[in-house]
Scaffold this motif. Structure first.
Motif, short mmCIF file in Angstrom:
data_model
loop_
_atom_site.label_atom_id
_atom_site.label_comp_id
_atom_site.label_asym_id
_atom_site.label_seq_id
_atom_site.Cartn_x
_atom_site.Cartn_y
_atom_site.Cartn_z
N ALA A 49 -6.55 18.41 -4.47
CA ALA A 49 -7.19 17.09 -4.44
C ALA A 49 -6.16 16.00 -4.15
CB ALA A 49 -7.90 16.83 -5.76
N LEU A 50 -4.98 16.13 -4.73
CA LEU A 50 -3.90 15.17 -4.49
C LEU A 50 -3.49 15.18 -3.02
CD1 LEU A 50 -1.76 13.13 -5.40
CD2 LEU A 50 -0.34 15.08 -6.11
N ALA A 51 -3.39 16.35 -2.44
CA ALA A 51 -3.02 16.46 -1.02
C ALA A 51 -4.04 15.76 -0.13
CB ALA A 51 -2.89 17.93 -0.63
N ILE A 52 -5.32 15.97 -0.41
CA ILE A 52 -6.38 15.31 0.36
C ILE A 52 -6.28 13.80 0.20
CG2 ILE A 52 -8.89 15.01 0.58
CD1 ILE A 52 -7.82 17.72 1.60
N PHE A 98 3.19 5.90 -2.88
CA PHE A 98 4.31 6.72 -3.32
C PHE A 98 4.30 6.92 -4.82
CE2 PHE A 98 8.57 7.18 -5.06
CZ PHE A 98 9.04 8.27 -4.35
N TRP A 99 4.23 5.81 -5.57
CA TRP A 99 4.33 5.92 -7.03
C TRP A 99 3.12 6.62 -7.64
CZ3 TRP A 99 8.86 6.03 -8.81
CH2 TRP A 99 9.86 5.24 -8.25
N MET A 100 1.94 6.36 -7.11
CA MET A 100 0.75 7.04 -7.65
C MET A 100 0.80 8.53 -7.33
SD MET A 100 -2.43 4.31 -7.38
CE MET A 100 -2.73 4.64 -5.69
N SER A 101 1.22 8.90 -6.13
CA SER A 101 1.28 10.33 -5.80
C SER A 101 2.36 11.03 -6.62
CB SER A 101 1.48 10.54 -4.31
OG SER A 101 2.71 10.00 -3.89
N THR A 144 -3.80 -2.53 -3.47
CA THR A 144 -3.57 -2.03 -4.82
C THR A 144 -4.69 -1.15 -5.34
OG1 THR A 144 -4.52 -4.01 -5.81
CG2 THR A 144 -2.14 -4.04 -5.42
N SER A 145 -5.61 -0.78 -4.44
CA SER A 145 -6.73 0.06 -4.86
C SER A 145 -6.29 1.51 -5.04
CB SER A 145 -7.85 -0.01 -3.82
OG SER A 145 -7.48 0.70 -2.66
N TRP A 146 -7.16 2.28 -5.65
CA TRP A 146 -6.91 3.71 -5.84
C TRP A 146 -7.22 4.50 -4.58
CZ3 TRP A 146 -4.62 5.60 -10.15
CH2 TRP A 146 -4.54 4.73 -11.23
N TYR A 198 0.83 -1.20 0.00
CA TYR A 198 0.00 0.00 0.00
C TYR A 198 0.87 1.26 0.00
CZ TYR A 198 -3.83 3.02 1.79
OH TYR A 198 -4.78 3.99 1.97
N LEU A 199 1.91 1.25 0.82
CA LEU A 199 2.81 2.40 0.90
C LEU A 199 3.58 2.60 -0.40
CD1 LEU A 199 4.02 1.84 4.54
CD2 LEU A 199 2.90 3.92 3.71
#
Length: 125
Positions: free
Chosen positions: A96-99, A71-74, A122-124, A66-67
């Protein structure tokens, strides 16, 4: 009589079957601080990659997965937001990304504190 120079036989303790969540807590903390400075999140993702094989098959594996995914999605979303700053929508998307990042850190850390796996690492969301 016993020889005073002889020590007692060493006591062998069985390792605990419960995995130690300390490194996962540290990684969540690094992500939280990384939210402000960006650099400690890099250290956190390295720890997650290094520790994940050690906890394979335990609830901690889902946290490290999850971590890593967070990281990679953010990072990807941050790059997209930066590119969209040109047309002005990037500022809204950064908010929105920060939230989203705060939500993922809090959600995962609460699950870790309860010694539960992340439901779908692996969820969004």
């Amino acid at each position: 009589m016993t020889d005073p120079n002889q020590s007692a036989a060493p006591v062998h303790e069985e390792p605990s079957s419960a995995p130690d969540p300390l490194m996962a807590h540290i990684t969540y903390g690094l992500y939280a601080v990384g939210f402000l400075n960006g650099l400690t999140a890099i250290v956190g993702v390295v720890i997650a990659y290094v520790r994940r094989p050690d906890v394979k098959g335990t609830y901690l594996e889902s946290h490290f997965t999850y971590l890593i995914r967070t990281f990679w999605m953010s990072l990807l979303y941050g790059i997209i937001c930066t590119l969209l700053l040109i047309i002005g929508i990037g500022f809204i998307l950064f908010f929105a990304l920060a939230i989203w990042v705060i939500y993922r850190i809090v959600k995962g850390w609460i699950r870790l504190a309860d010694a539960k796996p992340v439901d779908d690492p692996t969820s969004w969301i």
